[in-house]
Scaffold this active site. Structure first.
Site, short mmCIF file in Angstrom:
data_model
loop_
_atom_site.label_atom_id
_atom_site.label_comp_id
_atom_site.label_asym_id
_atom_site.label_seq_id
_atom_site.Cartn_x
_atom_site.Cartn_y
_atom_site.Cartn_z
CB THR A 1 -19.10 95.77 16.39
OG1 THR A 1 -18.27 94.96 15.57
CG2 THR A 1 -20.56 95.46 16.09
CE LYS B 1 -19.14 92.00 13.60
NZ LYS B 1 -18.18 92.54 14.54
CE LYS C 1 -20.58 96.00 20.84
NZ LYS C 1 -19.28 96.46 20.36
#
Lengths: 292, 292
Positions: free
Chosen positions: B98, B173, B241
């Site tokens: 990701t 995502k 993150k």
């Protein structure tokens, strides 16, 4: 005590369907609502018309109210035609309006010395749940009263839960609205981001709805957001009312809920910026993002 | 082109299970990961050990990377042992980390003139999804390359969706993480409010999870929040993150996402106020509320 006669006050979109289900279940209904025309179908189905809340409460074993705002509840309970003064001794007063937990406690406090049993029993499940008698009913008040009224609740809903003393049903309903408030932000932001990134948001929604991002709101309101269908399943004006109740209640508890406050702020901005938005469905919040 | 040999870089919790599934599906694997001990099971199962990302890429038909942060991806692709320099002509470079959509585009731009095919293909579904090959895989890049790699993706996941040019998988995502971020706030606020109101939060969660407040997070993380089980399904540090990537990306698009920003702020406050919170599961956000 066998429950035969129910006074029903407020036969709008929700209350009308609920009253019809009570008639179907064999209860005698005496009804009052502000606009008599809204009661026509119920009268045709055998309900008796009353000219005031007070009249609807007289001689009833149970008095159910399903209204718009806490101020309406106060008016019905305490006003000139108030049912706290007219309900017969031993009657059950059930407020199913989504309303203030503190008001529910106040009603119970006044009702008890008069020999009246007050319950707060707000619902979730919307107009479809009301029609199909599949509502979730969240009940607060004396547990014995709750148990006596089970047959009434079972005629109206599928999930019937007792949460504790007066106000507890309203607290549970507030929890429900609080969960929905921030999730609605998440669904709108995910869909707005996908659109802005040039993705097919329909495909995004299908891909993510089955996983950890999945929710009732994403599955049911995501597609409506994407097609610009803002027809109301749940009115923005009612949601704003509920969020105000929840914010007031959290403030009383000294609990900081920044997500809830943000949702209220965004919905307020939307209704301030676009005339008539309060009469749209809650999914119209996506407009706050699309207009950037 | 028949795909035989896959270079796999990063065999941690996610990557290790994914590499094992590729071995099971009959691909030859040459693997590299920072800590060789983490590759022991894979080596025993027949994977070949490589001493650098560059070596893992050499002669491979496909090179998959599954790393922690975008900076790791940059290091693997461009660093001294970078695979952009060592991958054989015609190879497929698939970053499943990701990571940043813009970095995915940059990789594709550099890869293309070298005759390399870059895809971004982040996943959702967590460690369980990686183990059971039920991941959702969100793919961006050339569509022809995506179609060639279907057999590889099908060995790893169940829902495999193609979203468009390079970066589109990362954008999808990000949409997923954005939806989760605000919903997590809603779930925590509903549970904290129910507790503070003196209700049985277990009963609240059971009652509201089946209706409009329902979500994967409420059903799966609500009970863990209530029992104080903060063991990580998804680490807070990784979620932070991801939220930073999403915020940066939304800022680039000039899209204001106040719910996402609020979630990032609350998680940051939690990790600042309590040592070690970054290694807890995302459901530990409830502590932000319970400590009030």
């Amino acid at each position: 005590m066998a429950i035969k006669t129910i006074g029903f006050i407020g036969t709008g979109v929700m209350g009308g369907s609920m009253a019809a289900n009570l008639l179907r279940a064999g209860f005698s209904l005496q009804i009052y609502t502000r606009t008599q025309a809204k009661a026509a179908a119920l009268l045709a189905a055998g309900a008796a018309w009353c000219t005031s809340p007070r009249a609807a409460a007289e001689d009833a074993d149970v008095v159910i109210s399903m209204l718009g705002y806490p101020v309406d509840v106060e008016e019905i309970y305490w006003g000139q035609a108030g049912l706290l003064a007219s309900a017969k001794k031993g009657a059950y007063l059930v407020d199913m309006t989504t309303s203030s937990p503190l008001l529910a406690r106040k009603i119970a406090t006044v009702a008890s010395p008069k020999g009246l049993h007050a319950l707060d029993a707000p619902v979730s499940g919307g107009d479809i749940g009301a029609q199909n008698a599949t509502l979730s009913i969240m009940v607060g008040g004396e547990e014995t009263a709750f148990l006596e009224l089970r047959p009434v609740f079972e005629a109206l809903g599928k999930t019937i839960a007792y949460f504790g003393p007066a106000g507890s049903g309203q607290y549970a309903k507030m929890s429900n609205q609080i969960a929905i408030a921030s999730n609605m932000i998440g669904v709108c932001e995910a869909m707005a981001y996908a659109k802005k990134a040039g993705l097919d948001p329909q495909l995004v929604y299908q891909t993510i709805a089955a996983g950890a991002a999945g929710s009732w709101s994403l599955s049911n309101l995501g597609p409506r957001m994407l097609s610009g269908d803002y027809s109301p399943g749940f009115f923005i004006k009612h949601f704003i009312k509920d969020m105000h109740l929840a914010i007031d209640s959290a403030t009383e508890m000294k609990l900081e809920l920044p997500g809830l406050k943000l949702a209220e702020k965004l919905y307020q901005q939307l209704t301030t910026d676009s005339e008539g938005a309060e009469d749209l469905g809650t999914q119209a919040l996506i407009e706050w993002y699309l207009r950037q």
